[in-house]
Design a protein around this motif. Structure first.
Motif, short mmCIF file in Angstrom:
data_model
loop_
_atom_site.label_atom_id
_atom_site.label_comp_id
_atom_site.label_asym_id
_atom_site.label_seq_id
_atom_site.Cartn_x
_atom_site.Cartn_y
_atom_site.Cartn_z
N ALA A 38 0.94 -1.26 0.03
CA ALA A 38 -0.11 0.07 0.00
C ALA A 38 0.82 1.12 -0.08
O ALA A 38 1.76 1.42 0.70
N SER A 39 0.45 2.27 -0.87
CA SER A 39 1.13 3.62 -0.85
C SER A 39 0.05 4.71 -0.19
O SER A 39 0.51 5.81 -0.39
N HIS A 40 -1.04 4.31 0.13
CA HIS A 40 -1.96 5.30 0.64
C HIS A 40 -1.60 5.55 2.18
O HIS A 40 -0.60 4.86 2.64
N PRO A 41 -1.95 6.78 2.69
CA PRO A 41 -1.67 7.07 4.11
C PRO A 41 -1.88 5.90 5.00
O PRO A 41 -2.91 5.06 4.98
N SER A 42 -0.93 5.86 6.13
CA SER A 42 -0.89 4.78 6.70
C SER A 42 -2.23 4.56 7.67
O SER A 42 -2.89 3.25 7.94
N GLU A 43 -2.60 5.43 8.30
CA GLU A 43 -4.00 5.67 8.79
C GLU A 43 -5.16 5.14 8.14
O GLU A 43 -6.02 4.25 8.77
N MET A 44 -5.24 5.35 6.91
CA MET A 44 -6.46 4.86 6.12
C MET A 44 -6.27 3.37 5.77
O MET A 44 -7.30 2.61 5.90
N VAL A 45 -4.89 2.83 5.48
CA VAL A 45 -4.62 1.63 5.18
C VAL A 45 -4.77 0.74 6.58
O VAL A 45 -5.42 -0.20 6.27
N ASP A 46 -4.37 1.16 7.79
CA ASP A 46 -4.74 0.46 8.87
C ASP A 46 -6.14 0.43 9.20
O ASP A 46 -6.52 -0.69 9.56
N TYR A 47 -6.89 1.30 8.84
CA TYR A 47 -8.37 1.09 9.30
C TYR A 47 -8.97 0.21 8.30
O TYR A 47 -9.83 -0.65 9.04
N PHE A 48 -8.88 0.16 7.04
CA PHE A 48 -9.61 -0.60 6.31
C PHE A 48 -9.27 -2.20 6.29
O PHE A 48 -9.91 -3.08 6.19
N THR A 49 -7.87 -2.25 6.48
CA THR A 49 -7.33 -3.64 6.31
C THR A 49 -7.89 -4.21 7.89
O THR A 49 -8.29 -5.69 8.01
N TYR A 224 -2.11 16.04 -3.79
CA TYR A 224 -3.32 15.47 -4.01
C TYR A 224 -4.41 16.09 -2.91
O TYR A 224 -3.89 16.44 -1.70
N GLU A 225 -5.72 15.99 -3.24
CA GLU A 225 -6.50 17.04 -2.41
C GLU A 225 -6.84 16.57 -1.25
O GLU A 225 -6.69 17.28 -0.16
N GLU A 226 -6.74 15.19 -0.87
CA GLU A 226 -7.02 14.83 0.49
C GLU A 226 -5.79 15.13 1.44
O GLU A 226 -5.99 15.31 2.61
N GLY A 227 -4.50 14.94 0.98
CA GLY A 227 -3.44 15.47 2.01
C GLY A 227 -3.50 16.84 2.35
O GLY A 227 -3.29 17.02 3.43
N ALA A 228 -3.92 17.59 1.36
CA ALA A 228 -4.22 19.08 1.58
C ALA A 228 -5.29 19.41 2.52
O ALA A 228 -5.46 20.50 3.41
N PHE A 229 -6.57 18.82 2.30
CA PHE A 229 -7.83 19.09 2.81
C PHE A 229 -7.94 18.88 4.35
O PHE A 229 -8.28 19.77 4.92
N ASN A 230 -7.05 17.91 4.94
CA ASN A 230 -7.08 18.12 6.45
C ASN A 230 -6.37 19.22 7.03
O ASN A 230 -6.87 19.88 7.95
N TYR A 231 -5.60 19.94 6.39
CA TYR A 231 -4.85 21.14 6.57
C TYR A 231 -6.08 22.52 6.50
O TYR A 231 -5.78 23.53 7.13
N VAL A 232 -6.59 22.26 5.48
CA VAL A 232 -7.75 23.05 5.16
C VAL A 232 -8.72 23.10 6.42
O VAL A 232 -9.26 24.24 6.82
N LEU A 233 -9.15 21.76 6.91
CA LEU A 233 -10.00 21.92 8.24
C LEU A 233 -9.46 22.46 9.24
O LEU A 233 -10.28 23.03 9.93
N SER A 234 -8.19 22.28 9.43
CA SER A 234 -7.53 22.92 10.48
C SER A 234 -7.45 24.55 10.60
O SER A 234 -7.03 25.12 11.54
#
Length: 337
Positions: A38-49, A224-234
């Protein structure tokens, strides 16, 4: 369970007058292990696996690295595959390496937005992603942020832009292809890419881009959008959807050719497209865009019909991947000294 044991079980069921459903038969055939690269962020990979493992009783082992590194590893292991699934990249990642992946068309594709489905059958399109310009609000005022990709080549952004190496990052490669589609696949387009790259600091991991812009180490980044979006929310960063257009492409999940656990791999693909997993993708991971019909994105995300989406040439990106990356590496060497 061995093949003979499964046949014996089916025979007993028939003798007893019990009709096994297709899901029950599949459950008997399912392996109890799965190896996910997996090359996606660890948090997401860990959650779904973990959710998949808990639901189906399959032990999941993950190997995490960049998309380019994982592709090279799968190629090196081709004679004796270790991975069952590669979870990362974009849809064209699978098309660019048909010798490494198997075709699989999940039954869940009936519920997926048609434009997200890979007609070649390699990709399981669990999510969609787009590339954006991210800026740190403390360092850049919204009205001063770049408005187009081409703006990144302006003198005021010299060495103030961070971007990942396209040979290491599938999202960076998607951005590169996007620029060539917009500005031309000829020498003129490549000159524009070189002008932009001259203003950039090229890093080896895509996650470094949004992390360093978010911390204020760089004012601007391509990510990519998701990486930036968390900082937008903060409240620490802003996003620009470039006026000259950006891609909106399905992200990748591919079954490795010769996988040791093919049934578990297919089950994982089905699970990622399920209503349950798609709802979790939208609610637990803001910035991700589900592909399943009727599943909404985070309410603060810009709707896809509100920004310019280009016609991304996925086939060209896949068939010319090596030549594109080779030429880009020459530009990186030339501009990063």
């Amino acid at each position: 369970m061995s093949k003979n044991q499964r046949a014996f079980t089916l025979g007993l069921a028939m003798l007893a007058g019990i009709a096994l459903t297709s899901d029950q038969v599949a459950a008997q055939a399912r392996e109890k292990e799965l190896v996910v690269y997996a090359s996606h962020p660890s948090e997401m990979v860990d959650y779904f696996t973990k959710a998949f493992s808990d639901k189906y009783g399959v032990k999941v082992t993950t190997v995490k690295a960049g998309t380019g590194e994982l592709l090279n590893r799968i190629r090196a292991e081709r004679a004796r595959p270790s991975a069952d699934v590669m979870w990362g990249g974009f849809s064209d990642t699978g098309k660019s390496a048909p010798d490494l992946f198997e075709l699989y068309k999940s039954k869940e594709l009936a519920h997926i937005e048609p434009k997200m489905i890979d007609p070649t059958g390699y990709n399981t399109p669990f999510g969609a992603s787009t590339m954006v310009i991210m800026y740190n609000k403390r360092l850049v005022k919204p009205e001063e942020a770049p408005k187009t990709w081409g703006d990144l080549s302006k003198p005021e952004w010299a060495r103030k832009v961070i971007h990942a190496d396209p040979s290491k990052s599938s999202s960076a490669y998607a951005a590169l292809v996007t620029w060539l589609i917009i500005y031309g696949k000829d020498d003129k387009g490549w000159q524009k890419v070189e002008d932009m790259t001259r203003n950039m600091n090229i890093v080896i991991k895509s996650s470094l881009v949004f992390q360093q812009v978010g911390r204020g180490e760089y004012p601007v980044g391509v990510t990519y959008e998701e990486g930036a979006f968390n900082y937008v929310l903060s409240g620490t960063a802003g996003i620009v959807y470039p006026a000259d257009g950006t891609l909106l492409q399905p992200e990748g999940m591919f079954i490795v050719k010769g996988t040791p656990h093919p049934n578990a791999a297919r089950l994982f693909a089905d699970y990622l497209l399920s209503a349950e997993a798609q709802a979790d993708l939208a609610t637990k991971f803001p910035g991700r865009r589900p592909t399943r019909k009727g599943v909404s994105t985070h309410p603060e995300m810009l709707r896809a019909d509100k920004f310019k989406v280009i016609e991304y040439d996925e086939t060209w990106a896949a068939e010319n991947r090596k030549q594109i990356l080779d030429r880009m590496q020459k530009i990186i060497v030339k501009t990063q000294g």
